[in-house]
Motif scaffolding. Structure first.
Motif, PDB file in Angstrom:
ATOM      1  N   GLN A  94       0.824  -1.203   0.000  1.00  0.00           N
ATOM      2  CA  GLN A  94       0.000   0.000   0.000  1.00  0.00           C
ATOM      3  C   GLN A  94       0.866   1.265   0.000  1.00  0.00           C
ATOM      4  OE1 GLN A  94      -2.911  -0.206   3.246  1.00  0.00           O
ATOM      5  NE2 GLN A  94      -2.849  -2.447   3.165  1.00  0.00           N
ATOM      6  N   LEU A  95       2.027   1.173   0.648  1.00  0.00           N
ATOM      7  CA  LEU A  95       2.908   2.330   0.771  1.00  0.00           C
ATOM      8  C   LEU A  95       3.875   2.463  -0.403  1.00  0.00           C
ATOM      9  CD1 LEU A  95       3.899   4.645   2.700  1.00  0.00           C
ATOM     10  CD2 LEU A  95       5.584   2.988   3.570  1.00  0.00           C
ATOM     11  N   GLU A  96       4.414   1.355  -0.866  1.00  0.00           N
ATOM     12  CA  GLU A  96       5.516   1.367  -1.837  1.00  0.00           C
ATOM     13  C   GLU A  96       5.269   2.201  -3.089  1.00  0.00           C
ATOM     14  OE1 GLU A  96       7.310   0.399  -5.498  1.00  0.00           O
ATOM     15  OE2 GLU A  96       5.421  -0.605  -4.940  1.00  0.00           O
ATOM     16  N   PRO A  97       4.097   2.126  -3.728  1.00  0.00           N
ATOM     17  CA  PRO A  97       3.924   2.893  -4.964  1.00  0.00           C
ATOM     18  C   PRO A  97       3.919   4.410  -4.765  1.00  0.00           C
ATOM     19  CG  PRO A  97       2.269   1.147  -4.771  1.00  0.00           C
ATOM     20  CD  PRO A  97       2.917   1.293  -3.441  1.00  0.00           C
ATOM     21  N   LYS A  98       3.737   4.856  -3.524  1.00  0.00           N
ATOM     22  CA  LYS A  98       3.583   6.289  -3.260  1.00  0.00           C
ATOM     23  C   LYS A  98       4.896   6.995  -2.970  1.00  0.00           C
ATOM     24  CE  LYS A  98      -0.849   5.420  -0.870  1.00  0.00           C
ATOM     25  NZ  LYS A  98      -1.560   5.614   0.422  1.00  0.00           N
ATOM     26  N   VAL A  99       5.988   6.237  -2.720  1.00  0.00           N
ATOM     27  CA  VAL A  99       7.170   6.857  -2.131  1.00  0.00           C
ATOM     28  C   VAL A  99       8.418   6.652  -2.973  1.00  0.00           C
ATOM     29  CG1 VAL A  99       6.221   6.612   0.197  1.00  0.00           C
ATOM     30  CG2 VAL A  99       7.736   4.829  -0.708  1.00  0.00           C
ATOM     31  N   LEU A 100       9.336   7.621  -2.867  1.00  0.00           N
ATOM     32  CA  LEU A 100      10.659   7.481  -3.473  1.00  0.00           C
ATOM     33  C   LEU A 100      11.525   6.549  -2.639  1.00  0.00           C
ATOM     34  CD1 LEU A 100      12.912   8.309  -5.451  1.00  0.00           C
ATOM     35  CD2 LEU A 100      13.323  10.314  -3.998  1.00  0.00           C
ATOM     36  N   GLY A 101      11.391   6.635  -1.327  1.00  0.00           N
ATOM     37  CA  GLY A 101      12.151   5.791  -0.412  1.00  0.00           C
ATOM     38  C   GLY A 101      11.516   5.829   0.957  1.00  0.00           C
ATOM     39  N   ILE A 102      12.152   5.154   1.906  1.00  0.00           N
ATOM     40  CA  ILE A 102      11.618   5.061   3.269  1.00  0.00           C
ATOM     41  C   ILE A 102      12.587   5.750   4.221  1.00  0.00           C
ATOM     42  CG2 ILE A 102      10.940   3.500   5.133  1.00  0.00           C
ATOM     43  CD1 ILE A 102       9.998   1.527   3.063  1.00  0.00           C
ATOM     44  N   ASN A 117      11.613  -7.524  -0.902  1.00  0.00           N
ATOM     45  CA  ASN A 117      10.763  -6.466  -1.479  1.00  0.00           C
ATOM     46  C   ASN A 117      11.574  -5.218  -1.781  1.00  0.00           C
ATOM     47  OD1 ASN A 117       9.003  -8.090   0.604  1.00  0.00           O
ATOM     48  ND2 ASN A 117       7.574  -7.330  -0.936  1.00  0.00           N
ATOM     49  N   LEU A 118      12.418  -4.815  -0.826  1.00  0.00           N
ATOM     50  CA  LEU A 118      13.233  -3.614  -1.017  1.00  0.00           C
ATOM     51  C   LEU A 118      14.172  -3.778  -2.204  1.00  0.00           C
ATOM     52  CD1 LEU A 118      14.182  -2.807   2.691  1.00  0.00           C
ATOM     53  CD2 LEU A 118      12.357  -1.779   1.339  1.00  0.00           C
ATOM     54  N   ILE A 119      14.756  -4.968  -2.329  1.00  0.00           N
ATOM     55  CA  ILE A 119      15.668  -5.230  -3.442  1.00  0.00           C
ATOM     56  C   ILE A 119      14.906  -5.227  -4.768  1.00  0.00           C
ATOM     57  CG2 ILE A 119      17.188  -6.951  -4.480  1.00  0.00           C
ATOM     58  CD1 ILE A 119      17.945  -7.785  -1.585  1.00  0.00           C
ATOM     59  N   ASP A 120      13.783  -5.948  -4.797  1.00  0.00           N
ATOM     60  CA  ASP A 120      13.007  -6.046  -6.041  1.00  0.00           C
ATOM     61  C   ASP A 120      12.506  -4.688  -6.516  1.00  0.00           C
ATOM     62  OD1 ASP A 120      13.414  -8.768  -5.980  1.00  0.00           O
ATOM     63  OD2 ASP A 120      11.407  -9.247  -5.203  1.00  0.00           O
ATOM     64  N   ASP A 121      12.122  -3.825  -5.568  1.00  0.00           N
ATOM     65  CA  ASP A 121      11.572  -2.510  -5.914  1.00  0.00           C
ATOM     66  C   ASP A 121      12.637  -1.419  -5.956  1.00  0.00           C
ATOM     67  OD1 ASP A 121       8.896  -3.457  -6.072  1.00  0.00           O
ATOM     68  OD2 ASP A 121       8.736  -3.387  -3.888  1.00  0.00           O
ATOM     69  N   ASN A 122      13.901  -1.791  -5.683  1.00  0.00           N
ATOM     70  CA  ASN A 122      15.004  -0.833  -5.625  1.00  0.00           C
ATOM     71  C   ASN A 122      14.648   0.348  -4.736  1.00  0.00           C
ATOM     72  OD1 ASN A 122      17.628  -0.051  -6.157  1.00  0.00           O
ATOM     73  ND2 ASN A 122      17.114   1.067  -8.017  1.00  0.00           N
ATOM     74  N   LEU A 123      14.067   0.030  -3.587  1.00  0.00           N
ATOM     75  CA  LEU A 123      13.578   1.039  -2.653  1.00  0.00           C
ATOM     76  C   LEU A 123      14.583   1.200  -1.517  1.00  0.00           C
ATOM     77  CD1 LEU A 123      11.051   2.835  -2.110  1.00  0.00           C
ATOM     78  CD2 LEU A 123      10.212   0.996  -0.635  1.00  0.00           C
ATOM     79  N   THR A 124      15.160   2.373  -1.393  1.00  0.00           N
ATOM     80  CA  THR A 124      16.140   2.649  -0.347  1.00  0.00           C
ATOM     81  C   THR A 124      15.431   2.941   0.966  1.00  0.00           C
ATOM     82  OG1 THR A 124      17.717   3.514  -1.952  1.00  0.00           O
ATOM     83  CG2 THR A 124      18.054   4.137   0.339  1.00  0.00           C
ATOM     84  N   ALA A 125      15.891   2.317   2.049  1.00  0.00           N
ATOM     85  CA  ALA A 125      15.244   2.482   3.352  1.00  0.00           C
ATOM     86  C   ALA A 125      16.283   2.731   4.428  1.00  0.00           C
ATOM     87  CB  ALA A 125      14.429   1.232   3.707  1.00  0.00           C
ATOM     88  N   SER A 333      15.265   9.585  -9.421  1.00  0.00           N
ATOM     89  CA  SER A 333      14.650   8.269  -9.521  1.00  0.00           C
ATOM     90  C   SER A 333      15.191   7.388  -8.399  1.00  0.00           C
ATOM     91  CB  SER A 333      14.984   7.623 -10.868  1.00  0.00           C
ATOM     92  OG  SER A 333      16.378   7.337 -10.939  1.00  0.00           O
ATOM     93  N   ARG A 334      14.585   6.199  -8.226  1.00  0.00           N
ATOM     94  CA  ARG A 334      15.100   5.293  -7.200  1.00  0.00           C
ATOM     95  C   ARG A 334      16.528   4.847  -7.512  1.00  0.00           C
ATOM     96  NH1 ARG A 334       9.814   1.491  -5.706  1.00  0.00           N
ATOM     97  NH2 ARG A 334       8.604   3.185  -4.732  1.00  0.00           N
ATOM     98  N   ALA A 335      16.814   4.627  -8.773  1.00  0.00           N
ATOM     99  CA  ALA A 335      18.184   4.275  -9.157  1.00  0.00           C
ATOM    100  C   ALA A 335      19.127   5.447  -8.878  1.00  0.00           C
ATOM    101  CB  ALA A 335      18.242   3.888 -10.634  1.00  0.00           C
ATOM    102  N   GLY A 336      18.659   6.656  -9.103  1.00  0.00           N
ATOM    103  CA  GLY A 336      19.472   7.836  -8.830  1.00  0.00           C
ATOM    104  C   GLY A 336      19.775   8.003  -7.359  1.00  0.00           C
ATOM    105  N   VAL A 337      18.820   7.636  -6.514  1.00  0.00           N
ATOM    106  CA  VAL A 337      19.040   7.670  -5.066  1.00  0.00           C
ATOM    107  C   VAL A 337      20.157   6.702  -4.678  1.00  0.00           C
ATOM    108  CG1 VAL A 337      18.006   6.987  -2.850  1.00  0.00           C
ATOM    109  CG2 VAL A 337      16.763   8.503  -4.397  1.00  0.00           C
ATOM    110  N   GLN A 338      20.132   5.501  -5.248  1.00  0.00           N
ATOM    111  CA  GLN A 338      21.166   4.519  -4.958  1.00  0.00           C
ATOM    112  C   GLN A 338      22.553   5.003  -5.391  1.00  0.00           C
ATOM    113  OE1 GLN A 338      21.384   0.888  -3.784  1.00  0.00           O
ATOM    114  NE2 GLN A 338      19.987   2.065  -2.505  1.00  0.00           N
TER     115      GLN A 338
END
Length: 403
Positions: A94-102, A117-125, A333-338
Motif C-alpha cells: 500500500q505504501l511502496e507505490p507512493k514513495v521514493l524511499g523510506i 521487497n526492497l531489493i526487487d523494488d530498488n527502494l532505499t530504506a 529516480s530510485r536508481a538515482g538515489v542509490q
C-alpha cells in the motif's frame, strides 16, 4: 504540450523528466518528494517509535521551511506495523507505490520480512534497526553504527571504568532473532579479545519475567550483564539485579531503555544501566541536540522526552544529503538515489551521530557511540557519561558482510 505542462512528472511515472530537468519515477512530482515511514506506535517499541516519527517530521518541517530540496517540498506517508512482520508485509504494497524511499523502517523482524521487497523494488530504506546482518542488502541506508559495535564499545567503556576486567564472566540476555543475535555477536567478539566468558541467555520478545535468568547469572558469578531486549524486559532484568543483591553494571543496546520505565515499579533499580547508542541521550548538551530538544518540546508538548527524536532527525539529515546529491546529478529516480548514496563518503550531522561513509558496501558507515547512564533527574531519563568515541576493539572489528 502535456509533457511540457508537467502532467507526466506529476504522475510519478517511471522514466519521467520533471521540473528542472530532473529524472524522476515513483514518489516525486514537480512540487513534492514523498518518503515513507514504516514505524511502530502500537507495539513493544511504541514510545521509541513515536519519538523517531517526531524526529522525522521535525526534519521535514525544517527542510520545507528552508525551501525544500530540489525545489520540492518533503511529504511523509506513515504506516504503523506495531512491530509485527506480517502486518508490515500487508502494509508495504500500500505504501511502496507512493514513495521514493523510506525515511524510517523500524524493527529487525520487519526488515527481514521485507528484505527481498526492497531489493526487487530498488527502494532505499533507512532502518530504525541497527543489525550488521542487514548490511548485505544494497537498499539499506544504515544510520549510525550497529548493535554488535554498540556492545563492543560499551564493554570497552565498562572496562575503561574498571567495572569489568580481562578474564571476567559476563552475562548476555538477548531476544532470539536478528536483533538479539547481533548484539550477542558484539559480546562474543569483545570476549575473544579480553578472555571473557559469556553466559548466554536467549529469550523471546514476549517474555516478561527475567528473574530466573538473572538468578542463573548470579550463580555463574557474572561481573556485568548485557541486554539486547525490549524496554519491558530491561525493567525486569534490572529489578532482579537489585532484588537478588547482584547489583552489577548492566549494558544495553540503544532500544533497551524507554524513559517511561522511570514511572514503573522498576524505577529504583535502573541506576546501574548504561546504554550505548550512535546518537546522544535527549539531555545531551551538544548544540544541535539542545536545539532539537527545544523544537520537539514546543511542537509535541507533553510527549515523552525520548532520545528517538535525535534518531529520527538524523535519518532525515542523511536522506537530505542523498537527495541533494541526487538533485545535483539531475536524477531523483530510485536508481538515482542509490547512485547518490554510494557516492557519499563524509555525511556530517552536527555530531548527532559520527561522520558517515556509505562508499564501502557491507561495512557499517561509522563505528562511534555515545554512552549514557540512567539519571531520573535528566530530561529523557539519561545523562551522557562518554562523548562520541570509537574503542580500539571496535575500530578493528570486521562486520559480517564487510569486504
Amino acid at each position: 504540450m502535456l509533457a511540457a505542462c508537467g502532467s507526466t512528472a506529476d504522475s510519478g511515472a517511471a522514466g519521467a523528466t520533471g521540473a528542472g530537468g530532473v529524472k524522476t519515477d515513483k514518489g516525486v512530482t514537480d512540487t513534492t518528494i514523498t518518503l515513507g515511514i514504516m514505524g511502530d506506535t502500537s507495539g513493544v517499541f511504541k514510545n521509541l517509535g513515536a519519538a523517531i516519527n517526531a524526529g522525522n517530521q521535525l526534519w521535514a518541517d525544517s527542510v520545507n521551511g528552508a525551501g525544500g530540496i530540489c525545489k520540492r517540498q518533503i511529504k511523509i506517508e506513515t504506516v504503523d506495523h506495531g512491530y509485527k512482520a506480517d502486518t508490515a508485509k500487508t502494509l508495504y504494497p500500500q505504501l511502496e507505490p507512493k514513495v521514493l524511499g523510506i525515511v524510517q523502517l523500524l524493527g529487525s523482524p520487519v526488515l527481514a520480512a521485507l528484505k527481498q521487497n526492497l531489493i526487487d523494488d530498488n527502494l532505499t530504506a533507512a532502518p530504525a534497526s541497527w543489525s550488521s546482518e542487514i548490511l548485505n542488502n544494497p537498499n539499506i541506508m544504515m544510520i549510525g553504527t550497529t548493535y554488535d559495535l554498540e556492545i563492543v564499545n560499551g564493554l570497552a567503556y565498562l572496562q575503561q571504568q574498571g567495572l569489568i576486567k580481562d578474564g571476567d564472566t559476563v552475562g548476555h540476555i538477548y531476544i532470539d532473532g536478528e536483533y538479539g543475535g547481533n548484539g550477542l555477536k558484539g559480546s562474543k567478539y569483545y570476549a575473544s579479545k579480553h578472555n571473557l566468558t559469556v553466559k548466554e541467555s536467549k529469550i523471546t520478545s514476549t517474555d516478561s519475567d527475567l528473574t530466573n535468568i538473572v538468578t542463573g547469572l548470579k550463580g555463574a558469578g557474572v561481573k556485568a550483564i548485557v541486554l539486547t531486549t525490549t524496554p519491558g524486559q530491561t525493567a525486569s532484568a534490572m529489578a532482579a539485579n537489585q532484588a537478588l543483591g547482584l547489583n552489577v553494571p548492566v549494558l544495553g543496546n540503544n532500544p533497551t531503555f524507554d524513559p517511561a520505565l522511570l514511572a514503573s515499579p522498576a524505577a529504583g533499580a535502573l541506576g546501574n544501566l548504561y546504554v550505548a547508542a550512535s546518537s546522544p541521550p535527549f539531555s545531551a548538551k551538544t548544540p544541535k541536540a539542545v536545539e532539537l530538544a527545544k523544537e520537539y518540546k514546543a511542537k509535541y508538548a507533553g510527549a515523552p522526552l525520548n532520545a528517538g527524536v535525535d534518531v529520527g532527525y538524523v535519518e532525515g539529515l542523511v536522506w537530505q544529503a542523498v537527495l541533494e546529491k541526487a538533485c545535483t546529478n539531475n536524477d531523483l529516480s530510485r536508481a538515482g538515489v542509490q547512485t547518490a548514496l554510494k557516492s557519499l563518503t563524509s555525511v556530517k550531522t552536527d555530531e548527532l551521530v559520527a561522520t558517515l561513509d556509505y562508499s564501502s558496501p557491507g561495512a557499517p558507515p561509522t563505528r562511534g557511540v555515545y554512552i549514557a547512564k540512567v539519571d531520573p533527574k535528566a530530561e529523557g531519563g539519561m545523562t551522557e557519561v562518554a562523548p562520541l568515541f570509537t574503542a580500539p576493539d571496535a575500530a578493528g572489528y570486521k562486520a559480517p558482510f564487510q569486504k
